[in-house]
Design a protein around this motif. Sequence first.
Motif, PDB file in Angstrom:
ATOM      1  N   UNK A  47      -8.191  -4.542   1.071  1.00 63.21           N
ATOM      2  CA  UNK A  47      -6.841  -4.098   1.412  1.00 63.21           C
ATOM      3  C   UNK A  47      -6.154  -5.180   2.248  1.00 63.21           C
ATOM      4  N   UNK A  48      -4.946  -5.602   1.842  1.00 63.36           N
ATOM      5  CA  UNK A  48      -4.258  -6.668   2.576  1.00 63.36           C
ATOM      6  C   UNK A  48      -3.865  -6.238   3.986  1.00 63.36           C
ATOM      7  N   UNK A  49      -3.845  -4.938   4.253  1.00 57.35           N
ATOM      8  CA  UNK A  49      -3.424  -4.462   5.569  1.00 57.35           C
ATOM      9  C   UNK A  49      -4.616  -4.207   6.491  1.00 57.35           C
ATOM     10  N   UNK A  50      -5.635  -3.478   5.999  1.00 54.29           N
ATOM     11  CA  UNK A  50      -6.722  -3.081   6.905  1.00 54.29           C
ATOM     12  C   UNK A  50      -8.057  -3.739   6.563  1.00 54.29           C
ATOM     13  N   UNK A  51      -8.145  -4.441   5.422  1.00 54.62           N
ATOM     14  CA  UNK A  51      -9.367  -5.167   5.104  1.00 54.62           C
ATOM     15  C   UNK A  51     -10.474  -4.342   4.469  1.00 54.62           C
ATOM     16  N   UNK A  69       0.854  -1.183   0.000  1.00 55.08           N
ATOM     17  CA  UNK A  69       0.000   0.000   0.000  1.00 55.08           C
ATOM     18  C   UNK A  69       0.890   1.233   0.000  1.00 55.08           C
ATOM     19  N   UNK A  70       0.731   2.086  -1.002  1.00 59.30           N
ATOM     20  CA  UNK A  70       1.530   3.312  -1.085  1.00 59.30           C
ATOM     21  C   UNK A  70       0.949   4.411  -0.215  1.00 59.30           C
ATOM     22  N   UNK A  71       1.606   5.569  -0.193  1.00 61.59           N
ATOM     23  CA  UNK A  71       1.196   6.613   0.747  1.00 61.59           C
ATOM     24  C   UNK A  71      -0.148   7.246   0.416  1.00 61.59           C
ATOM     25  N   UNK A  72      -0.582   7.167  -0.853  1.00 62.78           N
ATOM     26  CA  UNK A  72      -1.899   7.707  -1.177  1.00 62.78           C
ATOM     27  C   UNK A  72      -2.945   6.597  -1.156  1.00 62.78           C
TER      28      UNK A  72
END
Length: 423
Positions: free
Chosen positions: A158-162, A81-84
């Motif tokens: 999203x693999x990080x926050x779902x 996941x990039x910064x935007x």
Amino acid sequence: MAPHRKRAKTLAEVEKWAYDLEHKIRSELNFAIDGGVVKVDSLRLQEELGVVGGREPRWAIARKFAPDIAETRLLDIQVNVGRTGAINPFAVLEPVEIGGVIVKLATLHNEDLIVAKDLRVGDWVQVKRAGEVIPQIIAPIPEKRTGAEKPWRMPKKCPVCGTPLTREEDEAAIYCPNIICPGRQLEGLVHFTSRGAMDIRGLSYARIEQLVQEGLVKDPGDLYSLTHEQLLELEGYADKGTDALITAIQASKSQPLNRLLNALGIRHVGAIAAQLLAQHFGTLDALMAASADDILNVRGIGATIANGVVAYFSDPGGQKLIDKLRRAGLDFKEPRAVAAGGALSGKTIVITGTLPTLSRTKATSMIEAAGGRVTGSVSKSTDFLVAGEEAGSKLEKAKSLGVAIIDEAELLRRINRPATSST
Ligand SMILES: [Zn+2]
């Protein structure tokens, strides 16, 4: 190969063709090549040159490419996941040496590219590495497929926050729309503190990483509550450097609005858009209160940016961060060079209808040069409405709110500049 066949009259032309084949044509092909073949064109000369051992003609020679390309296996496709919030797929490769460097990862840009190249997990692939650029996958090698290769699909969440991922129209990139997604933290913080943004000196990438890992900083708002004592407990901090860092963080509170807007990492808002928005709206609160139409009134700002800004400030995560920064005491204002002495200093003005001599753009720039601010819709905070021919609903609204209504001549008088036919 036929479309890229060329007849060369001189050796220099052969060299030129070989160069183009390696550096231009090759990357455009949808199949893998490792070189080209140069042949003598004349049948008579072919006869004369002959064949070695009955199979190797002397009139044909293979031109192999320089070995900055290697074949290896594509073990997996993962995303970060990039910064935007952009979701960037990348290739996990079986480690391979290319030009003296071990390559394990390659960029894949976006889902469209993966589909276009028909890359499948488990494929043998050609990987290219040029200079300091992140290695790229040129193409799969379909002949080496066993049938066990698996097509890849972009995850739905999203693999990080779902959070379910979104894709904007006309864009190849997929985004995690969660502004406070932890996957965006690190890169977001690095951008926030960078030179072009809030310019907080002394916060290296490694230090930001450390602050995140220690759980001291989750978002930019947390930077402002860091204490001397907290930092001293971390590895690598001494008294003096810690003081300097805290001072630098606190000093960044008075950075102008344009730097903050750039620093926030609002989708599509870079340094230039941030400057246009800051100059036009003057304060963060004015920008946050603006509609997409208001923002579209800013010269140089298109619908993509306007929608990105509105989406950011209407998102609970975005609002939470702004609240935190407000409590920390950030300035949120753009200093106005001309405002102090400008005839329209501090005035909020709306233009409607067709003015007799001034274009909308010209009128706006004259008002801004005099320190005024032009917004798109009439509200109680509007100081006056400049109305021209065929003024519509804005005129009605100004009347109902009791906002002063003036014409172009009066505007020019207030700016203290006579109307001329040349403007
Ligand atoms: Zn996320």
